[in-house]
Design a protein around this motif. Structure first.
Motif, PDB file in Angstrom:
ATOM      1  N   LYS A 291       0.825  -1.203   0.000  1.00 30.85           N
ATOM      2  CA  LYS A 291       0.000   0.000   0.000  1.00 30.85           C
ATOM      3  C   LYS A 291       0.859   1.253   0.000  1.00 30.85           C
ATOM      4  N   SER A 292       1.939   1.246   0.797  1.00 28.84           N
ATOM      5  CA  SER A 292       2.825   2.407   0.835  1.00 28.84           C
ATOM      6  C   SER A 292       3.518   2.625  -0.507  1.00 28.84           C
ATOM      7  N   LEU A 293       3.958   1.529  -1.125  1.00 31.76           N
ATOM      8  CA  LEU A 293       4.626   1.664  -2.434  1.00 31.76           C
ATOM      9  C   LEU A 293       3.651   2.160  -3.496  1.00 31.76           C
ATOM     10  N   GLU A 294       2.436   1.657  -3.468  1.00 30.34           N
ATOM     11  CA  GLU A 294       1.441   2.125  -4.451  1.00 30.34           C
ATOM     12  C   GLU A 294       1.139   3.603  -4.258  1.00 30.34           C
ATOM     13  N   SER A 295       1.033   4.022  -2.984  1.00 28.42           N
ATOM     14  CA  SER A 295       0.794   5.442  -2.722  1.00 28.42           C
ATOM     15  C   SER A 295       1.969   6.294  -3.191  1.00 28.42           C
ATOM     16  N   ARG A 296       3.186   5.803  -2.947  1.00 24.13           N
ATOM     17  CA  ARG A 296       4.361   6.545  -3.394  1.00 24.13           C
ATOM     18  C   ARG A 296       4.442   6.612  -4.910  1.00 24.13           C
ATOM     19  N   ILE A 297       4.110   5.519  -5.565  1.00 24.74           N
ATOM     20  CA  ILE A 297       4.121   5.514  -7.041  1.00 24.74           C
ATOM     21  C   ILE A 297       3.093   6.497  -7.587  1.00 24.74           C
ATOM     22  N   ASP A 298       1.890   6.496  -6.988  1.00 25.25           N
ATOM     23  CA  ASP A 298       0.867   7.448  -7.448  1.00 25.25           C
ATOM     24  C   ASP A 298       1.319   8.888  -7.242  1.00 25.25           C
ATOM     25  N   HIS A 299       1.954   9.145  -6.098  1.00 27.51           N
ATOM     26  CA  HIS A 299       2.431  10.508  -5.827  1.00 27.51           C
ATOM     27  C   HIS A 299       3.518  10.915  -6.823  1.00 27.51           C
ATOM     28  N   LEU A 300       4.423   9.992  -7.104  1.00 28.55           N
ATOM     29  CA  LEU A 300       5.486  10.309  -8.064  1.00 28.55           C
ATOM     30  C   LEU A 300       4.916  10.509  -9.464  1.00 28.55           C
ATOM     31  N   GLN A 301       3.936   9.721  -9.809  1.00 26.05           N
ATOM     32  CA  GLN A 301       3.321   9.895 -11.124  1.00 26.05           C
ATOM     33  C   GLN A 301       2.632  11.245 -11.235  1.00 26.05           C
ATOM     34  N   ILE A 302       1.955  11.646 -10.157  1.00 29.51           N
ATOM     35  CA  ILE A 302       1.300  12.954 -10.187  1.00 29.51           C
ATOM     36  C   ILE A 302       2.340  14.067 -10.288  1.00 29.51           C
TER      37      ILE A 302
END
Length: 355
Positions: free
Chosen positions: A157-168
């Motif tokens: 969950k943390s990695l997915e959130s970080r990936i979404d943040h980096l993508q944004i």
């Protein structure tokens, strides 16, 4: 075969005797019941002996018949067929016979039933114990796997959130100019600097509170000849005002103008120098020790970050209790060749080795 059956007779007697003793402990039988049981037991033993004798005679006859016919074999097929028919008739006659079972009054069936039941109970208890151990082991393994699963889900969950943040962020900064990217980086650096400054102020306030409230009186007591820091858990202002004896024990508190003047001179003599403050402002031993600790820590910190001209070492004007405590607490360390110079311990070196 006969010898093995004969060897079982003592075992049967021993088993019957043990069962009889257990029954005696459970229920006190009557004399008539004991006599009847012993009679049945004797009858059973006698039947077993007769059966063993019959089996021995039959075995002996069989051995003799095999010995007499060992070298005789007819070459005529008809004679051989006749011999086989005789053997078949013998087997058929034995098969149709009723099995040779103990008499209804025999004590052997109950004894065998009790032995089989006890063995079954024993095996069942062992199986239950094995099942319990296996269940406990399985439950521990299940708890461990569930904990690993929760950790894995949290990491995912943390990695997915970080990936979404980096993508944004990537989608937002992809159209920025170099000056905009540089300005965003400077803004992030300023925010981190403000956060570090705020955290530093919070830690400094907590350190001052700890020093003034708990550490200062203990250091002052050691400075006045009392126990070292940690040996005495509670030191109040009255104990510091009275002082300590040569054995390190608190003296009785005295009152009077001369006593206060002597106490003020002691404050000036012990803590008047080396604190970086005006000695006339010292009102108590606790305050004097707190100021000395804070001044020494600030000096060590300034030397560590390079804000002094003397390098990372601070020159000590005297061997104070505050300096000794910092060395014992692994906060500071003395110069290997000069005990009057001290510096902060390089805590970051251990972190770099871990990386």
């Amino acid at each position: 075969m006969a010898s093995s059956q004969a060897d079982e007779l003592p075992n049967i007697r021993q088993y019957a005797s043990d069962a009889h003793r257990s029954l005696q402990h459970a229920v006190e039988p009557r004399q008539s019941d004991l006599e009847a049981f012993e009679a049945r037991l004797d009858q059973t033993v006698q039947e077993l002996r007769e059966r063993v004798q019959d089996q021995e005679r039959a075995l002996q006859e069989l051995r003799q018949s095999r010995a007499s016919n060992a070298h005789f074999r007819s070459g005529d097929p008809k004679t051989q067929l006749q011999q086989l028919r005789v053997l078949k008739d013998a087997y058929d006659s034995l098969t149709s016979l009723e099995p040779d079972l103990p008499s209804p009054s025999s004590a052997l069936p109950p004894l065998l039933a009790v032995r089989i039941t006890q063995q079954g109970i024993k095996d069942t208890k062992e199986a239950i114990q094995d099942s319990r151990e296996q269940l406990a082991s399985t439950q521990r393994q299940l708890e461990c796997e569930e904990s690993n699963l929760r950790d894995a889900n949290a990491i995912t969950k943390s990695l997915e959130s970080r990936i979404d943040h980096l993508q944004i962020e990537d989608s937002q900064t992809s159209t920025w100019s170099p000056s905009q990217v540089a300005q965003d980086m400077l803004t992030a650096v300023h925010k981190r600097k403000e956060a570090y400054g705020s955290e530093t102020d919070r830690l400094r306030t907590a350190l001052e509170s700890f020093t003034n409230g708990l550490l200062a009186p203990l250091v002052a007591a050691e400075e006045l000849g009392g126990p070292i820091v940690g040996d005495l858990l509670s030191v109040d202002d009255e104990m510091l005002a009275a002082g300590f004896s040569h054995q390190g024990k608190p003296k009785p508190l005295k009152q009077g103008q001369g006593v206060e003047d002597k106490r003020q001179r002691r404050l000036e003599d012990v803590w008047g120098m080396g604190t970086g403050t005006d000695s006339t402002l010292l009102s108590s031993e606790r305050e004097a020790a707190a100021r000395e600790i804070q001044y020494l820590l600030q000096s060590l910190y300034d030397a560590r970050i390079g804000q002094t001209s003397g390098g990372e070492y601070v020159v000590l004007e005297r061997d104070s209790a505050a300096a000794r405590f910092l060395v014992r607490a692994k906060v500071a360390q003395l110069h290997p060749k000069d005990a009057r110079r001290m510096r902060l311990v390089d805590f970051g070196r251990d972190l770099e080795q871990i990386k």
